[in-house]
Every structure is written in structure tokens, then in C-alpha cells.
Design a protein around this motif. Structure first.
Motif, PDB file in Angstrom:
ATOM      1  N   ILE A 141       0.836  -1.202   0.000  1.00 13.03           N
ATOM      2  CA  ILE A 141       0.000   0.000   0.000  1.00 13.03           C
ATOM      3  C   ILE A 141       0.875   1.258   0.000  1.00 13.03           C
ATOM      4  CG2 ILE A 141      -1.651   1.351   1.373  1.00 13.03           C
ATOM      5  CD1 ILE A 141      -2.860  -1.402   2.217  1.00 13.03           C
ATOM      6  N   LYS A 142       1.906   1.292   0.834  1.00 14.09           N
ATOM      7  CA  LYS A 142       2.809   2.459   0.881  1.00 14.09           C
ATOM      8  C   LYS A 142       3.455   2.704  -0.475  1.00 14.09           C
ATOM      9  CE  LYS A 142       4.011   2.278   5.762  1.00 14.09           C
ATOM     10  NZ  LYS A 142       5.052   1.987   6.756  1.00 14.09           N
ATOM     11  N   GLU A 143       3.825   1.623  -1.144  1.00 13.45           N
ATOM     12  CA  GLU A 143       4.502   1.737  -2.436  1.00 13.45           C
ATOM     13  C   GLU A 143       3.550   2.162  -3.550  1.00 13.45           C
ATOM     14  OE1 GLU A 143       6.568  -1.485  -5.323  1.00 13.45           O
ATOM     15  OE2 GLU A 143       7.298  -1.458  -3.259  1.00 13.45           O
ATOM     16  N   ASN A 144       2.285   1.784  -3.457  1.00 13.15           N
ATOM     17  CA  ASN A 144       1.356   1.990  -4.568  1.00 13.15           C
ATOM     18  C   ASN A 144       0.302   3.067  -4.365  1.00 13.15           C
ATOM     19  OD1 ASN A 144       1.998  -0.252  -6.633  1.00 13.15           O
ATOM     20  ND2 ASN A 144       2.050  -1.283  -4.660  1.00 13.15           N
ATOM     21  N   PHE A 145       0.123   3.548  -3.142  1.00  9.31           N
ATOM     22  CA  PHE A 145      -0.889   4.574  -2.889  1.00  9.31           C
ATOM     23  C   PHE A 145      -0.374   5.929  -3.349  1.00  9.31           C
ATOM     24  CE2 PHE A 145      -3.245   7.719  -0.452  1.00  9.31           C
ATOM     25  CZ  PHE A 145      -4.543   7.253  -0.567  1.00  9.31           C
ATOM     26  N   THR A 146      -1.210   6.645  -4.069  1.00  9.02           N
ATOM     27  CA  THR A 146      -0.872   7.975  -4.546  1.00  9.02           C
ATOM     28  C   THR A 146      -1.783   8.994  -3.878  1.00  9.02           C
ATOM     29  OG1 THR A 146      -0.253   7.075  -6.698  1.00  9.02           O
ATOM     30  CG2 THR A 146      -0.647   9.438  -6.591  1.00  9.02           C
ATOM     31  N   TYR A 147      -1.190   9.945  -3.155  1.00  5.84           N
ATOM     32  CA  TYR A 147      -1.994  10.994  -2.525  1.00  5.84           C
ATOM     33  C   TYR A 147      -2.526  11.918  -3.603  1.00  5.84           C
ATOM     34  CZ  TYR A 147      -0.484   9.537   2.095  1.00  5.84           C
ATOM     35  OH  TYR A 147      -0.273   8.819   3.233  1.00  5.84           O
ATOM     36  N   GLU A 151     -14.100  11.203   2.099  1.00  3.26           N
ATOM     37  CA  GLU A 151     -13.422  11.778   0.933  1.00  3.26           C
ATOM     38  C   GLU A 151     -13.490  10.809  -0.251  1.00  3.26           C
ATOM     39  OE1 GLU A 151     -12.274  14.764   0.619  1.00  3.26           O
ATOM     40  OE2 GLU A 151     -12.406  15.375   2.709  1.00  3.26           O
ATOM     41  N   ALA A 152     -14.321  11.143  -1.237  1.00  4.42           N
ATOM     42  CA  ALA A 152     -14.524  10.261  -2.388  1.00  4.42           C
ATOM     43  C   ALA A 152     -13.219   9.978  -3.132  1.00  4.42           C
ATOM     44  CB  ALA A 152     -15.555  10.861  -3.337  1.00  4.42           C
ATOM     45  N   ILE A 153     -12.355  10.978  -3.232  1.00  5.57           N
ATOM     46  CA  ILE A 153     -11.103  10.811  -3.970  1.00  5.57           C
ATOM     47  C   ILE A 153     -10.173   9.820  -3.257  1.00  5.57           C
ATOM     48  CG2 ILE A 153      -9.862  12.769  -2.944  1.00  5.57           C
ATOM     49  CD1 ILE A 153      -8.926  13.403  -5.861  1.00  5.57           C
ATOM     50  N   VAL A 154     -10.196   9.826  -1.919  1.00  3.98           N
ATOM     51  CA  VAL A 154      -9.402   8.866  -1.144  1.00  3.98           C
ATOM     52  C   VAL A 154      -9.990   7.469  -1.300  1.00  3.98           C
ATOM     53  CG1 VAL A 154      -8.649   8.195   1.180  1.00  3.98           C
ATOM     54  CG2 VAL A 154      -8.597  10.604   0.496  1.00  3.98           C
ATOM     55  N   ASN A 155     -11.312   7.371  -1.224  1.00  3.80           N
ATOM     56  CA  ASN A 155     -11.975   6.069  -1.389  1.00  3.80           C
ATOM     57  C   ASN A 155     -11.655   5.444  -2.745  1.00  3.80           C
ATOM     58  OD1 ASN A 155     -13.199   6.363   1.112  1.00  3.80           O
ATOM     59  ND2 ASN A 155     -15.069   7.220   0.252  1.00  3.80           N
ATOM     60  N   LYS A 156     -11.661   6.274  -3.775  1.00  4.16           N
ATOM     61  CA  LYS A 156     -11.370   5.782  -5.128  1.00  4.16           C
ATOM     62  C   LYS A 156      -9.943   5.244  -5.216  1.00  4.16           C
ATOM     63  CE  LYS A 156     -11.607   7.178  -9.953  1.00  4.16           C
ATOM     64  NZ  LYS A 156     -11.870   8.254 -10.901  1.00  4.16           N
ATOM     65  N   GLU A 157      -9.003   5.938  -4.593  1.00  4.18           N
ATOM     66  CA  GLU A 157      -7.602   5.503  -4.625  1.00  4.18           C
ATOM     67  C   GLU A 157      -7.408   4.228  -3.805  1.00  4.18           C
ATOM     68  OE1 GLU A 157      -3.474   5.484  -5.544  1.00  4.18           O
ATOM     69  OE2 GLU A 157      -5.318   6.118  -6.537  1.00  4.18           O
ATOM     70  N   VAL A 158      -8.059   4.142  -2.653  1.00  3.01           N
ATOM     71  CA  VAL A 158      -7.981   2.920  -1.839  1.00  3.01           C
ATOM     72  C   VAL A 158      -8.527   1.733  -2.637  1.00  3.01           C
ATOM     73  CG1 VAL A 158      -8.895   1.761   0.204  1.00  3.01           C
ATOM     74  CG2 VAL A 158      -8.026   4.086   0.393  1.00  3.01           C
ATOM     75  N   GLU A 159      -9.648   1.934  -3.311  1.00  3.86           N
ATOM     76  CA  GLU A 159     -10.234   0.864  -4.125  1.00  3.86           C
ATOM     77  C   GLU A 159      -9.266   0.430  -5.226  1.00  3.86           C
ATOM     78  OE1 GLU A 159     -14.095   0.116  -7.013  1.00  3.86           O
ATOM     79  OE2 GLU A 159     -14.223   1.662  -5.464  1.00  3.86           O
ATOM     80  N   ARG A 160      -8.635   1.390  -5.880  1.00  2.00           N
ATOM     81  CA  ARG A 160      -7.676   1.065  -6.944  1.00  2.00           C
ATOM     82  C   ARG A 160      -6.520   0.232  -6.403  1.00  2.00           C
ATOM     83  NH1 ARG A 160      -2.874   2.119  -8.684  1.00  2.00           N
ATOM     84  NH2 ARG A 160      -2.415   3.597  -7.013  1.00  2.00           N
ATOM     85  N   VAL A 161      -5.972   0.636  -5.257  1.00  2.61           N
ATOM     86  CA  VAL A 161      -4.824  -0.073  -4.689  1.00  2.61           C
ATOM     87  C   VAL A 161      -5.210  -1.486  -4.274  1.00  2.61           C
ATOM     88  CG1 VAL A 161      -3.181  -0.103  -2.780  1.00  2.61           C
ATOM     89  CG2 VAL A 161      -3.613   2.021  -4.002  1.00  2.61           C
ATOM     90  N   VAL A 162      -6.358  -1.636  -3.605  1.00  6.40           N
ATOM     91  CA  VAL A 162      -6.779  -2.971  -3.150  1.00  6.40           C
ATOM     92  C   VAL A 162      -7.041  -3.883  -4.350  1.00  6.40           C
ATOM     93  CG1 VAL A 162      -8.584  -4.254  -1.932  1.00  6.40           C
ATOM     94  CG2 VAL A 162      -7.621  -2.190  -0.918  1.00  6.40           C
ATOM     95  N   LYS A 163      -7.649  -3.350  -5.396  1.00  3.66           N
ATOM     96  CA  LYS A 163      -7.896  -4.156  -6.594  1.00  3.66           C
ATOM     97  C   LYS A 163      -6.593  -4.576  -7.275  1.00  3.66           C
ATOM     98  CE  LYS A 163     -12.525  -2.677  -7.871  1.00  3.66           C
ATOM     99  NZ  LYS A 163     -13.363  -1.980  -8.869  1.00  3.66           N
TER     100      LYS A 163
END
Length: 136
Positions: free
Chosen positions: A59-65, A99-111
Motif C-alpha cells: 500500500i505504501k509503495e502503490n498509494f498515490t496521494y 473523501e470520495a477521492i481517497v476512497n477511489k484511490e484505496v479501491e484502486r490499490v486494493v484491486k
């Protein structure tokens, strides 16, 4: 007097009989359940700790703020639920948070999680549901 002795013997054996039934019920054989295993944790003695550390590193490597329209970094809490299916694939990813933008990024990373070794019940692969909270 004989009737009293017989009654006492009857209660003693009845009590022992019930106690034995309870022990038999308590000693049922159940199948061992094993949680999904992150790639690289197969030989680890502590697969749960290994799973958590590998997942956190991923997650640290792939999450984009993300930034909002004003250029400010968007931070927030997101709760994600997902399923690891019988093949070790991540499915049914759902996020929740303010925060919808955070939720979208979390979903992308988990997928994008790698394929896992699936969870087992006995020797049979099973689906396992997860719910996790993240603060970014």
C-alpha cells in the motif's frame, strides 16, 4: 430402603451419562481454517504478521496521494471491504469514507493486490471476507 438406594444409584448413573454426552459434544472434530497468504509469506512461521507487513508495504509503495482543485493534499479515513475468493483473487471491493477521492484511490490499490494463496477450510479453498480501515 432398597428403593432409596436404587433411586440414588439411578441419579448417579444418570448424572454420569449426561456428563459423558457433554464431553462427547465438546470434543467434536472440526476442520482447521487457514487465512489467505500473501505471496512471499508461504514459508513464514507467522503468516498473519507477514501478511500485514507485506500488505502495508504494498500500500505504501502503490498509494498515490491526491490533490483537490486548490492543489491541497487530500487526506482522510477510508474503510474498505473485500473478498479473497477460492482462487486467491480480490473481488467485491467496496470503500466508505468522507473523501470520495481517497476512497477511489484505496479501491484502486486494493484491486491491484497480487493474487494470494487462498484461505482453506481443511484442504478446501474458501472465500474470506476482510474489512480494514486506513488513514491517509
Amino acid at each position: 430402603m432398597k428403593a432409596l438406594k436404587a433411586l440414588i444409584v439411578f441419579f448417579i448413573f444418570t448424572g454420569i451419562s449426561f456428563a459423558q454426552d457433554a464431553k462427547v459434544e465438546a470434543n467434536k472434530v472440526t476442520q482447521k481454517e487457514v487465512a489467505p497468504i500473501w505471496p512471499g509469506c508461504e514459508d513464514s512461521k507467522e503468516t498473519k504478521d507477514c501478511f500485514n507487513s507485506k500488505m502495508n508495504a504494498f500500500i505504501k509503495e502503490n498509494f498515490t496521494y491526491s490533490q483537490d482543485a486548490d492543489g491541497n493534499w487530500v487526506r482522510g479515513k477510508s474503510t474498505v471491504s473485500f473478498t479473497v475468493d477460492e482462487e486467491g483473487k480480490i473481488i467485491n471491493v467496496e470503500t466508505e469514507g468522507p473523501e470520495a477521492i481517497v476512497n477511489k484511490e484505496v479501491e484502486r490499490v486494493v484491486k491491484s493486490f497480487p493474487k494470494l494463496k487462498p484461505g482453506l477450510r481443511g484442504d478446501t479453498p474458501v472465500t474470506i471476507n476482510y474489512t480494514m480501515s486506513f488513514n491517509f
